[in-house]
Design an enzyme around this catalytic site. Structure first.
Site, PDB file in Angstrom:
ATOM      1  N   PHE A 108      22.656  51.414  13.863  1.00 31.34           N
ATOM      2  CA  PHE A 108      21.667  52.100  14.704  1.00 31.34           C
ATOM      3  C   PHE A 108      22.321  53.340  15.331  1.00 31.34           C
ATOM      4  O   PHE A 108      23.447  53.267  15.823  1.00 31.34           O
ATOM      5  CB  PHE A 108      21.153  51.149  15.796  1.00 31.34           C
ATOM      6  CG  PHE A 108      19.982  51.707  16.549  1.00 31.34           C
ATOM      7  CD1 PHE A 108      18.732  51.766  15.949  1.00 31.34           C
ATOM      8  CD2 PHE A 108      20.124  52.205  17.829  1.00 31.34           C
ATOM      9  CE1 PHE A 108      17.636  52.303  16.626  1.00 31.34           C
ATOM     10  CE2 PHE A 108      19.032  52.745  18.514  1.00 31.34           C
ATOM     11  CZ  PHE A 108      17.788  52.792  17.909  1.00 31.34           C
ATOM     12  N   ASP A 178      25.886  43.880  17.659  1.00 31.18           N
ATOM     13  CA  ASP A 178      24.656  44.309  18.326  1.00 31.18           C
ATOM     14  C   ASP A 178      23.523  43.437  17.780  1.00 31.18           C
ATOM     15  O   ASP A 178      23.216  43.479  16.586  1.00 31.18           O
ATOM     16  CB  ASP A 178      24.408  45.796  18.041  1.00 31.18           C
ATOM     17  CG  ASP A 178      23.174  46.336  18.760  1.00 31.18           C
ATOM     18  OD1 ASP A 178      22.305  45.530  19.168  1.00 31.18           O
ATOM     19  OD2 ASP A 178      23.061  47.570  18.891  1.00 31.18           O
ATOM     20  N   TYR A 203      13.874  44.174  25.206  1.00 35.68           N
ATOM     21  CA  TYR A 203      12.475  44.628  25.200  1.00 35.68           C
ATOM     22  C   TYR A 203      11.820  44.523  23.827  1.00 35.68           C
ATOM     23  O   TYR A 203      10.670  44.900  23.680  1.00 35.68           O
ATOM     24  CB  TYR A 203      12.325  46.034  25.786  1.00 35.68           C
ATOM     25  CG  TYR A 203      13.137  47.148  25.155  1.00 35.68           C
ATOM     26  CD1 TYR A 203      12.777  47.696  23.929  1.00 35.68           C
ATOM     27  CD2 TYR A 203      14.241  47.675  25.807  1.00 35.68           C
ATOM     28  CE1 TYR A 203      13.503  48.729  23.372  1.00 35.68           C
ATOM     29  CE2 TYR A 203      14.985  48.710  25.258  1.00 35.68           C
ATOM     30  CZ  TYR A 203      14.608  49.232  24.040  1.00 35.68           C
ATOM     31  OH  TYR A 203      15.333  50.252  23.498  1.00 35.68           O
ATOM     32  N   LYS A 204      12.569  44.024  22.846  1.00 39.15           N
ATOM     33  CA  LYS A 204      11.987  43.855  21.510  1.00 39.15           C
ATOM     34  C   LYS A 204      11.422  42.433  21.410  1.00 39.15           C
ATOM     35  O   LYS A 204      10.414  42.126  22.043  1.00 39.15           O
ATOM     36  CB  LYS A 204      13.043  44.154  20.454  1.00 39.15           C
ATOM     37  CG  LYS A 204      13.552  45.605  20.523  1.00 39.15           C
ATOM     38  CD  LYS A 204      14.638  45.870  19.496  1.00 39.15           C
ATOM     39  CE  LYS A 204      15.210  47.269  19.650  1.00 39.15           C
ATOM     40  NZ  LYS A 204      14.256  48.328  19.269  1.00 39.15           N
ATOM     41  N   ARG A 350       7.329  49.992   9.104  1.00 36.37           N
ATOM     42  CA  ARG A 350       7.966  48.747   9.566  1.00 36.37           C
ATOM     43  C   ARG A 350       6.908  47.793  10.109  1.00 36.37           C
ATOM     44  O   ARG A 350       6.048  48.202  10.896  1.00 36.37           O
ATOM     45  CB  ARG A 350       8.977  49.029  10.681  1.00 36.37           C
ATOM     46  CG  ARG A 350      10.216  49.737  10.230  1.00 36.37           C
ATOM     47  CD  ARG A 350      11.311  49.654  11.294  1.00 36.37           C
ATOM     48  NE  ARG A 350      10.873  50.142  12.605  1.00 36.37           N
ATOM     49  CZ  ARG A 350      11.648  50.158  13.690  1.00 36.37           C
ATOM     50  NH1 ARG A 350      12.893  49.692  13.624  1.00 36.37           N
ATOM     51  NH2 ARG A 350      11.202  50.634  14.836  1.00 36.37           N
TER      52      ARG A 350
END
Lengths: 391, 391
Positions: A108, A178, A203-204, A350
């Protein structure tokens, strides 16, 4: 298995963006409101009376079982970027004879940027960035830290944490994982896999709210020797002694820095209760089953969509990505029909499958909507071509 | 002048802790609720539809006039500790021929810890810590950065930003000011005073809520040359291009790092509207007048309390501190009588005077309550001796 009724998802919407921002659950609304009430009625007294001061540890304890960690190994603080900086610096200090961070090209971006921050501050540190399939071959005794994201944010390709950690350790390399695109949608076993450090996003799939603070995991094995490199007053042994010299708190608490953002933590507090009594194997099983359903049906009905995620569930995370030349317009057309997905460069649709609130009927409707969009060529309308700032 | 009716302060309470945590205003409740509604109804779409992505800059623009800065010189991000780290690293990089950070012994502890973090990461950097009255004498051409907090968190002693900044600049030293105990209670003039960098807290006199994110100011003079040293994806020129290499956003935005904590920012958004159309000179005038009233009346009626804050308003911030051997018990007795103050080591009673919601009648009642507490020896009760975790 818990379900959609826990969440405030707009009627008729199918929300396939849990890999980006989870929806609000009713419990999170309640705890956020509770935080607001404490601030109103207790004011500064809320730090003691409502135990705000303990929230980072309390929420860490709630996250610990979701990553297979002990309660005292996890704490919530800062953003994932800042937490990664803290973990990398501490890992480098633990392995100070070596000067190389190894990572992969498709990590990322913010993880790359944070590693680049360290080399900018300390030019003796070097970042080696290699292709995914070169990682194992590049492990050697010059590497201090292996820094990887378990689930690739684009392709959903999933690393084998146990195997890579073991290979790294055999060469004296520490690992920083991560877990941002993993936690809350699958089984994780940080302790059993001997992971040194990990960070992750709340927050995902954890549904903590936009920009909710991240978490840090540090194995108990390192607690005695590890040194916090970003030293802030909340990580001090006695923050309210206001001593001029930093003396770290014991254990994971040393990773706190500034004053925690309580309103954001209060929303996360409620969100995490959705995982109470959730069995992670069942959660992962449901994620895999729904993903497979989606992949199979798209393969049958929509051959123009090219699967870029792995076919094999064992190496795939909880989102599925498809390439198409009109990918962006397709995401916008889907959203206009109540199927909330997102777009990532280059040309990827996605679809995130959060097993807490997605079910088989949803998947059927997603495929049906895709079919309609292609049959009607809805996505070719000009309105769906316009790029928004946040994708 | 705006007043107490803007805020939800419990009836009969006099709130003298605005220097620690400001009260909630009605506007902050509304914007926080608005944030929760956006999350509920727009979910991930809130980043665009509710412009969450622009909140750090929008709130920076609201803070700018409160510190005498241009709108494009301020942004809200992370905690004050992390922001100070970012400013110090960037200032050191701008002045890279020099290796010394100069500060004073009685700076706020987390500011010391952050400077110590830098020396731990980069041992070529050195921190020189001197007494307040030695600062000017210690300025020389070996110093890269002068790091000071304008208003001392204990004594309320206030530095002259213009004068110290000018003396530093004359020797090629950059300045980083921490305005945490200043902003929202007095006039500030960062641009006119040629301040290089500043950070500050939004949960004290700005009433942003517990742990609300901090702010960063960087003068436009440095925007072209300055380099963000903590590089995160929100500070990238094109965050949603997901490029592997960091390219900083233009100007102040480069100081963003991870995803901003939106719920905490939403509360701050409303809180800052309390400063709309507030004249800072009048604000400071009211603060000085009320402080003087408190100091004069205590001097007359309560000689056992020893003023540790400066007598002269020109070198005093907006809180007043008194020493007493039973200081802690006195704060607890005052709180039990509805006068909310706090305690700081060693043996200090702090009384914060936030001119937005404190008035002359409040000050009279504070003094009257103090007199009663001493006459009745209320503070000698055992219940007031017990130390709470957060003081």
């Amino acid at each position: 298995m818990k379900n959609r009724t826990l969440f405030a998802i707009p009627d008729k919407q199918i929300y396939l963006c849990g890999h980006s921002l989870g929806p609000v659950c009713h419990a999170a609304k309640e705890t956020l409101n509770e935080g607001l009430q404490s601030w109103s009625h207790e004011l500064v007294g809320g730090w003691n009376k409502s135990a705000w001061i303990h929230l980072p540890q309390k929420l860490g304890k709630s996250i610990a079982p979701l990553i297979g960690a002990q309660p005292e190994e996890v704490i919530v603080a800062d953003s994932t970027s800042i937490n990664l900086l803290k973990c990398l610096l501490t890992a480098l200090a633990l392995n100070s004879q070596r000067k190389v961070i190894l990572t992969e090209h498709d990590n990322f971006p913010t993880d790359h940027y944070i590693a680049q921050s360290i080399t900018a501050i300390d030019p003796t540190i070097q970042v080696k960035t290699v292709a995914n399939n070169e990682l194992v071959a590049m492990l050697d005794e010059t590497i201090a830290v292996l820094m990887l994201t378990q689930v690739n944010y684009r392709t959903s390709q999933k690393h084998d944490i146990a195997s890579l950690t073991q290979k790294a350790h055999a060469l004296g390399i520490l690992v920083v994982w991560d877990l941002s695109h993993s936690v809350g949608a699958m089984s994780l076993a940080c302790a059993d896999d001997h992971v040194d450090f990990a960070v992750g996003c709340t927050y995902k799939y954890l549904n903590g709210g936009p920009g909710a603070p991240g978490f840090i995991y540090a194995t108990k094995r390192h607690h005695e020797r590890m040194v916090p490199m970003i030293k802030g007053w909340m990580g001090h042994k006695l923050p309210f002694a206001f001593a001029p010299d930093f003396e770290p708190a014991e254990g994971i608490k040393a990773f706190l820095t500034g004053t925690p953002a309580i309103m954001s933590l209060k929303a996360l507090e409620g969100a995490l209760t959705c995982f109470d009594a959730v069995d992670l194997s069942s959660l992962q099983e449901k994620s895999v089953k729904l993903s497979q359903q989606l992949i199979d049906k798209i393969q049958q009905a929509l051959p123009m969509l090219h699967l870029v995620s792995p076919q094999a569930a064992s190496v795939r995370g909880s989102h599925v990505a498809y390439a198409h030349p009109q990918a962006y317009a397709i995401t916008q057309a889907l959203i206009s029909r109540g199927v909330i997905v997102d777009y990532r460069e280059p040309g990827l649709i996605r679809m995130g499958i959060s097993p807490l609130y997605i079910d088989e009927l949803d998947i059927d409707r997603v495929v049906q909507t895709l079919i309609e969009i292609f049959e009607s060529r809805l996505y070719q309308r000009e309105v769906f071509q316009k790029r928004l700032l946040v994708t």
